[in-house]
Design a protein around this motif. Structure first.
Motif, short mmCIF file in Angstrom:
data_model
loop_
_atom_site.label_atom_id
_atom_site.label_comp_id
_atom_site.label_asym_id
_atom_site.label_seq_id
_atom_site.Cartn_x
_atom_site.Cartn_y
_atom_site.Cartn_z
N SER A 138 -16.19 -27.43 -11.64
CA SER A 138 -15.90 -26.01 -11.53
C SER A 138 -14.57 -25.70 -12.20
N GLY A 139 -14.49 -24.50 -12.74
CA GLY A 139 -13.26 -24.07 -13.39
C GLY A 139 -12.22 -23.64 -12.38
N GLN A 140 -10.98 -23.95 -12.66
CA GLN A 140 -9.89 -23.62 -11.76
C GLN A 140 -8.94 -22.64 -12.43
N TRP A 141 -8.73 -21.51 -11.75
CA TRP A 141 -7.80 -20.49 -12.22
C TRP A 141 -6.66 -20.37 -11.21
N ILE A 142 -5.53 -19.86 -11.67
CA ILE A 142 -4.41 -19.67 -10.75
C ILE A 142 -4.24 -18.20 -10.38
N ASP A 143 -5.17 -17.35 -10.80
CA ASP A 143 -5.06 -15.91 -10.59
C ASP A 143 -4.82 -15.55 -9.12
N HIS A 144 -5.59 -16.14 -8.22
CA HIS A 144 -5.50 -15.74 -6.82
C HIS A 144 -4.17 -16.19 -6.20
N GLU A 145 -3.69 -17.36 -6.60
CA GLU A 145 -2.41 -17.84 -6.07
C GLU A 145 -1.27 -16.95 -6.56
N VAL A 146 -1.32 -16.56 -7.84
CA VAL A 146 -0.30 -15.66 -8.38
C VAL A 146 -0.38 -14.30 -7.69
N THR A 147 -1.60 -13.83 -7.45
CA THR A 147 -1.81 -12.56 -6.75
C THR A 147 -1.14 -12.58 -5.38
N LYS A 148 -1.32 -13.66 -4.65
CA LYS A 148 -0.72 -13.76 -3.31
C LYS A 148 0.80 -13.72 -3.39
N LEU A 149 1.37 -14.39 -4.38
CA LEU A 149 2.82 -14.38 -4.53
C LEU A 149 3.32 -12.97 -4.84
N LEU A 150 2.75 -12.34 -5.87
CA LEU A 150 3.25 -11.05 -6.33
C LEU A 150 3.08 -9.95 -5.29
N SER A 151 2.02 -10.01 -4.51
CA SER A 151 1.82 -9.02 -3.46
C SER A 151 2.72 -9.28 -2.27
N SER A 152 2.92 -10.55 -1.93
CA SER A 152 3.70 -10.90 -0.74
C SER A 152 5.17 -10.52 -0.88
N VAL A 153 5.73 -10.69 -2.09
CA VAL A 153 7.16 -10.41 -2.25
C VAL A 153 7.47 -8.92 -2.12
N LEU A 154 6.45 -8.07 -2.17
CA LEU A 154 6.67 -6.63 -2.02
C LEU A 154 6.51 -6.15 -0.58
N MET A 155 6.05 -7.03 0.30
CA MET A 155 5.81 -6.63 1.68
C MET A 155 7.10 -6.69 2.51
N PRO A 156 7.30 -5.70 3.40
CA PRO A 156 8.44 -5.81 4.33
C PRO A 156 8.22 -7.00 5.27
N GLU A 157 9.29 -7.52 5.80
CA GLU A 157 9.22 -8.70 6.65
C GLU A 157 8.28 -8.46 7.82
N GLY A 158 7.31 -9.38 7.99
CA GLY A 158 6.38 -9.29 9.11
C GLY A 158 5.17 -8.40 8.87
N LYS A 159 5.12 -7.70 7.73
CA LYS A 159 4.02 -6.78 7.43
C LYS A 159 2.89 -7.52 6.73
N ARG A 160 1.65 -7.31 7.22
CA ARG A 160 0.48 -7.90 6.56
C ARG A 160 -0.56 -6.82 6.32
N ILE A 161 -1.03 -6.72 5.09
CA ILE A 161 -2.15 -5.80 4.81
C ILE A 161 -3.28 -6.55 4.11
N TYR A 162 -3.37 -7.87 4.39
CA TYR A 162 -4.50 -8.67 3.92
C TYR A 162 -5.79 -8.07 4.50
N PRO A 163 -6.87 -7.99 3.72
CA PRO A 163 -7.09 -8.60 2.39
C PRO A 163 -6.82 -7.68 1.19
N TYR A 164 -6.03 -6.64 1.38
CA TYR A 164 -5.64 -5.81 0.24
C TYR A 164 -4.43 -6.44 -0.45
#
Length: 318
Positions: A192-218
């Motif tokens: 199977s092919g391996q991409w890093i898109d989802h891992e990068v997505t998690k990083l870029l979205s997480s750094v914009l969240m206020p401390e303790g805030k979760r809006i997963y899976p958006y």
């Protein structure tokens, strides 16, 4: 659309669908925004609609969609644009022969002397737990079904200024990564092919969240097409543009770190206690995180006892 390409082509449209989209008024549809447990986004309405049967085995190399396909899609767009008028308002339809069950609706947006392509793709593949088959499928056609859920993908992609404005034939993506392809794992049938898109997505979205805030899976910021994209929380013409000023500033902030991000995730998975997370998070102004404080995700069980999430967009915190 192939994720490794540096440009997107929009060649074939339909005058009938164009007329439907051009005649949309300012009326707002009544629907709610959700995700399922597989992180798939969908709009839910009280008004049931029918997705017609479509021909299978369309040749991806054939640029002509054919009368039968276009007539079926034209009827569906007419129905969906009445239920979700603001979702389709301002967009143009283009035929993508590689994705006939994920039709392509686009809008070119200019903001702060930069250009962005809004890409909205309803997913017409049947989700069996969320639909009732009205006409069984055959070897030649998909099943027709009724549902109250419209699954979709929406992205705002940074692009170069097109040589000609709509209908342009080709538009170049403004790539921020060299390649998010990480290689292949396993062998034989398990390869199977391996991409890093989802891992990068998690990083870029997480750094914009206020401390303790979760809006997963958006995920508001997504890695796709080898670049950094915005996933707008609102799909109306006004809502698509609302977060663009923040997105532009954030893209400029992380631009010097994209090579490091790419190299890191080709070896590692996302962790909040990683140095790369801490480094980028330390650069994000606190006021940028406040916009998400009023956005809420509420988990619930649907009629089939499967987990879903209601996504509600509050007023901006800044």
């Amino acid at each position: 659309m192939e994720k490794l390409v540096s440009s997107l082509s929009f060649n074939i449209t339909d005058p009938g669908i164009t007329e439907i989209l051009n005649n949309l008024n300012g009326q707002k549809g009544v629907y709610t925004n959700h995700f399922n447990q597989n992180e798939e986004a969908f709009l839910k309405t009280e008004e049931e609609f029918t997705v017609p049967a479509f021909k299978i085995h369309h040749d991806p190399g054939e640029p002509d969609p054919g009368r039968e396909y276009i007539e079926a899609l034209r009827g569906l767009v007419s129905t969906l644009s009445e239920i979700f008028p603001q979702v389709f308002k301002g967009t143009s339809y283009y035929f993508d022969p590689a994705e006939i069950l994920r039709p392509c609706f686009i809008q070119l947006i200019q903001a702060e002397k930069k250009y962005y392509l809004y890409l909205f793709r309803p997913d017409l593949n049947i989700h069996y737990s969320d639909a009732e088959i009205t006409v069984p499928g055959t070897n030649d056609k998909t099943e027709a079904y009724s549902t109250r859920k419209l699954f979709f993908e929406s992205l705002i992609i940074p692009v170069e200024k097109p040589e000609t404005e709509p209908g342009f034939d080709t538009i170049n993506i403004k790539r921020m990564f060299r390649s998010t392809w990480a290689g292949e794992s396993k062998k034989g049938y398990d390869k199977s092919g391996q991409w890093i898109d989802h891992e990068v997505t998690k990083l870029l979205s997480s750094v914009l969240m206020p401390e303790g805030k979760r809006i997963y899976p958006y995920y508001p910021i997504r890695c796709d097409f080898n670049t950094v994209c915005l996933s707008p929380p609102e799909l109306s013409p006004e809502g698509r543009k609302k977060l663009l000023p923040l997105f532009i500033r954030f893209s400029d902030l992380i631009a010097p770190d994209t090579l490091q991000i790419e190299q890191y995730f080709k070896i590692n998975n996302f962790e909040k206690d990683s140095d790369i997370y801490k480094s980028i998070r330390s650069k994000v102004p606190e006021e940028w995180t406040k916009i998400w404080t009023s956005h809420t995700i509420s988990p619930y069980l649907n009629e089939s006892d499967m987990k879903e999430y209601l996504f509600e967009v509050g007023k901006p915190g800044i």
